[in-house]
Design a protein around this motif. Structure first.
Motif, PDB file in Angstrom:
ATOM      1  N   CYS A   1      50.277   1.384  30.323  1.00  0.00           N
ATOM      2  CA  CYS A   1      51.281   0.553  30.976  1.00  0.00           C
ATOM      3  C   CYS A   1      52.300   1.357  31.770  1.00  0.00           C
ATOM      4  CB  CYS A   1      52.033  -0.296  29.952  1.00  0.00           C
ATOM      5  SG  CYS A   1      51.000  -0.882  28.590  1.00  0.00           S
TER       6      CYS A   1
ATOM      7  N   GLY B   1      53.664 -13.356  38.938  1.00  0.00           N
ATOM      8  CA  GLY B   1      55.004 -13.937  38.953  1.00  0.00           C
ATOM      9  C   GLY B   1      55.672 -13.741  40.295  1.00  0.00           C
TER      10      GLY B   1
ATOM     11  N   MET C   1      50.692  -8.827  37.426  1.00  0.00           N
ATOM     12  CA  MET C   1      50.417  -8.094  36.183  1.00  0.00           C
ATOM     13  C   MET C   1      48.947  -8.322  35.830  1.00  0.00           C
ATOM     14  SD  MET C   1      51.102  -6.572  33.251  1.00  0.00           S
ATOM     15  CE  MET C   1      49.967  -6.427  31.884  1.00  0.00           C
TER      16      MET C   1
ATOM     17  N   GLN D   1      61.925 -15.661  27.706  1.00  0.00           N
ATOM     18  CA  GLN D   1      60.776 -16.569  27.580  1.00  0.00           C
ATOM     19  C   GLN D   1      60.215 -16.575  26.169  1.00  0.00           C
ATOM     20  OE1 GLN D   1      58.049 -16.186  31.362  1.00  0.00           O
ATOM     21  NE2 GLN D   1      58.705 -14.173  30.664  1.00  0.00           N
TER      22      GLN D   1
ATOM     23  N   THR E   1      57.616 -11.273  41.266  1.00  0.00           N
ATOM     24  CA  THR E   1      57.770  -9.914  41.796  1.00  0.00           C
ATOM     25  C   THR E   1      56.453  -9.193  42.046  1.00  0.00           C
ATOM     26  OG1 THR E   1      57.917  -8.972  39.583  1.00  0.00           O
ATOM     27  CG2 THR E   1      59.982  -9.657  40.600  1.00  0.00           C
ATOM     28  N   GLY E   2      55.388  -9.696  41.439  1.00  0.00           N
ATOM     29  CA  GLY E   2      54.127  -8.994  41.658  1.00  0.00           C
ATOM     30  C   GLY E   2      53.029  -9.535  40.772  1.00  0.00           C
TER      31      GLY E   2
ATOM     32  N   CYS F   1      52.683   1.568  35.773  1.00  0.00           N
ATOM     33  CA  CYS F   1      53.415   0.571  36.545  1.00  0.00           C
ATOM     34  C   CYS F   1      54.821   0.367  35.983  1.00  0.00           C
ATOM     35  CB  CYS F   1      52.668  -0.764  36.542  1.00  0.00           C
ATOM     36  SG  CYS F   1      51.051  -0.661  37.343  1.00  0.00           S
ATOM     37  N   HIS F   2      54.876   0.235  34.660  1.00  0.00           N
ATOM     38  CA  HIS F   2      56.158  -0.138  34.066  1.00  0.00           C
ATOM     39  C   HIS F   2      57.114   1.038  33.890  1.00  0.00           C
ATOM     40  CE1 HIS F   2      55.387  -4.392  33.276  1.00  0.00           C
ATOM     41  NE2 HIS F   2      54.113  -4.018  33.129  1.00  0.00           N
TER      42      HIS F   2
ATOM     43  N   HIS G   1      51.139 -13.326  28.751  1.00  0.00           N
ATOM     44  CA  HIS G   1      51.059 -12.866  30.131  1.00  0.00           C
ATOM     45  C   HIS G   1      50.432 -11.480  30.215  1.00  0.00           C
ATOM     46  CE1 HIS G   1      54.398 -15.798  31.678  1.00  0.00           C
ATOM     47  NE2 HIS G   1      53.227 -16.373  31.486  1.00  0.00           N
TER      48      HIS G   1
ATOM     49  N   ARG H   1      62.911 -12.245  31.354  1.00  0.00           N
ATOM     50  CA  ARG H   1      61.529 -12.263  30.847  1.00  0.00           C
ATOM     51  C   ARG H   1      61.537 -12.357  29.319  1.00  0.00           C
ATOM     52  NH1 ARG H   1      58.199 -10.609  35.075  1.00  0.00           N
ATOM     53  NH2 ARG H   1      59.270  -9.483  36.742  1.00  0.00           N
TER      54      ARG H   1
HETATM   55  C1  HEC Z   1      48.896  -2.229  37.745  1.00  0.00           C
HETATM   56  C2  HEC Z   1      50.257  -2.268  37.315  1.00  0.00           C
HETATM   57  C3  HEC Z   1      50.558  -2.752  35.916  1.00  0.00           C
HETATM   58  C4  HEC Z   1      50.078  -2.247  34.733  1.00  0.00           C
HETATM   59  C5  HEC Z   1      49.107  -1.088  34.541  1.00  0.00           C
HETATM   60  C6  HEC Z   1      50.711  -3.003  33.683  1.00  0.00           C
HETATM   61  N1  HEC Z   1      51.523  -3.953  34.210  1.00  0.00           N
HETATM   62 FE1  HEC Z   1      52.607  -5.283  33.171  1.00  0.00          FE
HETATM   63  N2  HEC Z   1      53.341  -6.056  34.892  1.00  0.00           N
HETATM   64  C7  HEC Z   1      53.015  -5.623  36.162  1.00  0.00           C
HETATM   65  C8  HEC Z   1      53.740  -6.401  37.157  1.00  0.00           C
HETATM   66  C9  HEC Z   1      53.688  -6.209  38.647  1.00  0.00           C
HETATM   67  C10 HEC Z   1      54.523  -7.314  36.424  1.00  0.00           C
HETATM   68  C11 HEC Z   1      55.484  -8.357  36.963  1.00  0.00           C
HETATM   69  C12 HEC Z   1      54.778  -9.639  37.294  1.00  0.00           C
HETATM   70  C13 HEC Z   1      55.753 -10.660  37.812  1.00  0.00           C
HETATM   71  O1  HEC Z   1      56.603 -11.073  37.027  1.00  0.00           O
HETATM   72  O2  HEC Z   1      55.671 -10.949  39.006  1.00  0.00           O
HETATM   73  C14 HEC Z   1      54.230  -7.066  35.019  1.00  0.00           C
HETATM   74  C15 HEC Z   1      54.792  -7.786  33.995  1.00  0.00           C
HETATM   75  C16 HEC Z   1      54.589  -7.534  32.677  1.00  0.00           C
HETATM   76  C17 HEC Z   1      55.212  -8.271  31.598  1.00  0.00           C
HETATM   77  C18 HEC Z   1      56.202  -9.396  31.748  1.00  0.00           C
HETATM   78  C19 HEC Z   1      55.498 -10.692  31.891  1.00  0.00           C
HETATM   79  C20 HEC Z   1      56.449 -11.822  32.058  1.00  0.00           C
HETATM   80  O3  HEC Z   1      56.128 -12.928  31.636  1.00  0.00           O
HETATM   81  O4  HEC Z   1      57.531 -11.608  32.647  1.00  0.00           O
HETATM   82  C21 HEC Z   1      54.751  -7.748  30.433  1.00  0.00           C
HETATM   83  C22 HEC Z   1      55.123  -8.181  29.030  1.00  0.00           C
HETATM   84  C23 HEC Z   1      53.833  -6.697  30.785  1.00  0.00           C
HETATM   85  N3  HEC Z   1      53.748  -6.595  32.136  1.00  0.00           N
HETATM   86  C24 HEC Z   1      53.177  -5.954  29.869  1.00  0.00           C
HETATM   87  C25 HEC Z   1      52.299  -4.911  30.214  1.00  0.00           C
HETATM   88  C26 HEC Z   1      51.605  -4.127  29.244  1.00  0.00           C
HETATM   89  C27 HEC Z   1      51.709  -4.281  27.732  1.00  0.00           C
HETATM   90  C28 HEC Z   1      50.873  -3.230  29.933  1.00  0.00           C
HETATM   91  C29 HEC Z   1      49.952  -2.166  29.367  1.00  0.00           C
HETATM   92  C30 HEC Z   1      48.900  -2.611  28.494  1.00  0.00           C
HETATM   93  C31 HEC Z   1      51.076  -3.474  31.336  1.00  0.00           C
HETATM   94  N4  HEC Z   1      51.959  -4.503  31.458  1.00  0.00           N
HETATM   95  C32 HEC Z   1      50.484  -2.766  32.348  1.00  0.00           C
HETATM   96  C33 HEC Z   1      52.160  -4.608  36.487  1.00  0.00           C
HETATM   97  C34 HEC Z   1      51.470  -3.822  35.564  1.00  0.00           C
END
Ligand code: HEC
Length: 170
Positions: A98, A139, A144, A124, A141-142, A101-102, A132, A121
């Motif tokens: 994660c 969502g 996930m 929620q 912003t982008g 990106c995060h 999610h 977030r």
């Molecule tokens: C390729 C990029 C990317 C990776 C890798 C990634 N995420 Fe995300 N994630 C995002 C993006 C972009 C958002 C925001 C989406 C939006 O709210 O528009 C997001 C949002 C989230 C959210 C918030 C969702 C919500 O309802 O607001 C969670 C929780 C999350 N990610 C968990 C994870 C976890 C756990 C991992 C690893 C297993 C992970 N992400 C890996 C891009 C990524």
């Protein structure tokens, strides 16, 4: 007695003495080798096997119904330890799947540690966040991706990562 004769006698005695001394050294060293290295060599499995091979009887008698090792060799295979698939902890999952990106906010991902980005977030509820993360989420912003693109991770591991991320961001 001529001088030559005297010299010859002396010469013979010296040579004879040296030969005896050399012999004595030879015998002592053989004995020493036998008492030290020889023991290790003779006790060695290879040496023992070679001896057995030389002195074993030419033929062997097997009675009907008698099992013999060389006829039905039972190969001792040590039980292989089952590969234990240990689930990764939240931080481990986050750091491997994660953080790309995060950690930096790439593609609109909420950055871990950024309370402002996470407050709404988190509001929620953990279930929605986990859902999610598991199923993917597009969502405001982008995007996930489902399980962050790591479909090999278990649901429990994703959930642990979400909990870790949330814990770091409130
Ligand atoms: C390729 C990029 C990317 C990776 C890798 C990634 N995420 Fe995300 N994630 C995002 C993006 C972009 C958002 C925001 C989406 C939006 O709210 O528009 C997001 C949002 C989230 C959210 C918030 C969702 C919500 O309802 O607001 C969670 C929780 C999350 N990610 C968990 C994870 C976890 C756990 C991992 C690893 C297993 C992970 N992400 C890996 C891009 C990524």
């Amino acid at each position: 007695m001529s001088r030559d004769q005297k010299f010859f006698d002396m010469y013979s005695i010296v040579i004879g003495g040296l030969v005896i001394l050399g012999l004595a050294f030879f015998i002592v060293s053989m004995k020493m080798a036998d008492l030290t290295q020889g023991i290790y060599v003779r006790d060695g499995a290879e040496y023992q096997a070679a001896i057995y091979e030389r002195i074993r009887p030419l033929g062997q008698v097997y009675l009907a119904g008698e099992e013999h090792a060389s006829l039905s060799p039972t190969v001792d295979t040590p039980a292989e330890p089952e590969p234990v698939a240990t689930a990764m902890s939240g931080p481990q999952v986050y750091n491997s799947a994660c953080i790309a990106c995060h950690g930096t906010g790439i593609g609109g991902a909420p950055m871990v540690g950024d309370k402002a980005q996470w407050a709404q977030r988190i509001a929620q509820g953990a279930d929605i966040l986990t859902q999610h993360a598991l199923q993917g989420f597009a969502g405001a912003t982008g995007y996930m991706p489902e399980k962050g693109g790591r479909l090999d991770l278990s649901d429990a591991e994703i959930e642990a990562a979400v909990n870790y991320m949330v814990g770091e961001s409130r």
